[in-house]
Design a protein around this motif. Structure first.
Motif, PDB file in Angstrom:
ATOM      1  N   THR A   3       0.848  -1.181   0.000  1.00  0.00           N
ATOM      2  CA  THR A   3       0.000   0.000   0.000  1.00  0.00           C
ATOM      3  C   THR A   3       0.886   1.234   0.000  1.00  0.00           C
ATOM      4  O   THR A   3       1.710   1.416   0.900  1.00  0.00           O
ATOM      5  CB  THR A   3      -0.925   0.012   1.228  1.00  0.00           C
ATOM      6  N   VAL A   5       0.501   5.367  -0.203  1.00  0.00           N
ATOM      7  CA  VAL A   5      -0.359   6.555  -0.198  1.00  0.00           C
ATOM      8  C   VAL A   5       0.538   7.738  -0.520  1.00  0.00           C
ATOM      9  O   VAL A   5       1.255   8.260   0.330  1.00  0.00           O
ATOM     10  CB  VAL A   5      -1.066   6.748   1.159  1.00  0.00           C
ATOM     11  N   VAL A  26       3.179   5.570   3.709  1.00  0.00           N
ATOM     12  CA  VAL A  26       2.298   6.722   3.639  1.00  0.00           C
ATOM     13  C   VAL A  26       3.211   7.930   3.441  1.00  0.00           C
ATOM     14  O   VAL A  26       3.916   8.353   4.364  1.00  0.00           O
ATOM     15  CB  VAL A  26       1.462   6.874   4.922  1.00  0.00           C
ATOM     16  N   LEU A  36      -3.159   8.427   5.845  1.00  0.00           N
ATOM     17  CA  LEU A  36      -3.927   7.204   6.036  1.00  0.00           C
ATOM     18  C   LEU A  36      -4.732   7.344   7.317  1.00  0.00           C
ATOM     19  O   LEU A  36      -4.175   7.616   8.384  1.00  0.00           O
ATOM     20  CB  LEU A  36      -3.008   5.988   6.124  1.00  0.00           C
TER      21      LEU A  36
END
Length: 324
Positions: A3, A5, A26, A36
């Motif tokens: 993930t 971001v 992030v 996040l």
């Protein structure tokens, strides 16, 4: 996958589950600025590194609330993973749980995880509720690694299962701006839970511990609270009104040449967790300021060889407990 971001805000809400087999970030790199938000009963799991503010000039922010959970092998806030990085990371946790499971040096780092030329990572963790657990007895925590780190606890609890270092590393001017760390406990509880580990304030650089209001810090390591350990280090402890520090002892020396160690009593309570022949010793200075010093022997026999200096503002010494 992982993930990443890079911009905007990713919200994971009730029923949301994110599993990452590799690292997640992030604020990944460059000028990324990502957020996040984990709320409701959301769950975020990473079996590798969870970075908030990873590399380059990135900025990352993590919000944890409600009953949301985070489980990561390692957690780096303001990692500054590449040379010249000024990555910044901020975590705001108001409730929920965060668990770091990995082993190594470090597994939990606020500000600068890498020793690279020009690094200036900055990481801040604001804990006002919920719980944080650095779970592995082989996993060390840095507040200020090769950069600047701050842990601000106003509520909730955070437990470290191995070594805890505030201002762990030393960076020369050529490598990076001076590294530094600050741990402020003005509410809630901070626990270093491993008797075979220790807690250092100012290990190789400039570290500060502030305990105030209803803040409680418990140091269970047999070496006690070590202040200003390395040759160029400066460690300062401010034990202010309402704050309580429970420890086996307070000292400076873990071997080698030590730096500067300063302990300021200003209304808080220093409490013994057991008997000790040198409960406070070897510090550069220990000063009693206007609100005074409170020392609680908890019924144990303790001895204080450290001179307690008058700060010139009329603070006195109060001794609690039935020990001698």
């Amino acid at each position: 996958g992982n993930t990443l971001v890079r911009a905007g805000t990713l919200v994971v809400d009730t029923g949301g589950l994110v599993n990452n087999p590799v690292f997640s970030s992030v604020g990944r790199s460059g000028a990324d600025n990502g957020t996040l938000t984990l709320r409701g009963n959301a769950s975020f799991n990473d079996s590798a590194d969870f970075n908030i503010g990873d590399s380059g000039g990135s900025m990352g922010t993590l919000y944890v609330s409600n009953t949301a959970t985070v489980v990561a092998s390692r957690m780096f806030v303001g990692s500054a993973f590449d040379g010249g990085s000024s990555a910044q990371g901020v975590v705001n946790q108001v409730s929920g749980t965060v668990t770091v499971t990995g082993a190594g040096e470090p597994v939990f780092c606020l500000g600068g995880s890498q020793n690279l030329t020009g690094n200036n990572g900055s990481g801040t963790y604001n804990l006002s509720g919920g719980s944080v657990l650095v779970a592995n007895s082989g996993g060390n925590a840095w507040i200020g690694g090769w950069g600047q780190g701050a842990l601000n606890v106003t509520g909730g609890s955070i437990t470290f299962s191995n070594f805890l270092s505030v201002a762990r590393e030393f960076s020369t001017a050529f490598v990076a701006p001076a590294s530094a760390g600050t741990l402020t406990v003005s509410g809630g509880t901070v626990i270093q839970a491993n008797p075979l580990a220790h807690t250092v304030i100012g290990e190789l650089s400039t570290g500060t511990l502030v305990i105030a209001s209803s803040g409680l810090m418990v140091v269970q390591g047999n070496d006690g609270l070590v202040v200003g350990n390395g040759p160029l280090a400066q460690g300062t402890v401010n034990l202010n009104g309402g704050g309580t520090l429970i420890t086996t002892n307070v000292n400076q020396n873990l071997g080698g040449t030590n730096g500067t160690s300063i302990f300021n009593f200003n209304g808080g309570t220093l409490k013994a967790s057991g008997p000790h022949p040198a409960f406070m010793s070897g510090l550069t200075t220990a000063t009693v300021q206007s609100a005074g010093a409170v020392i609680d022997d908890s019924g144990f026999a303790i001895s204080i060889g450290q001179a307690l200096l008058d700060g010139g503002t009329g603070g006195g010494l109060t001794k609690l407990g039935s020990g001698t």
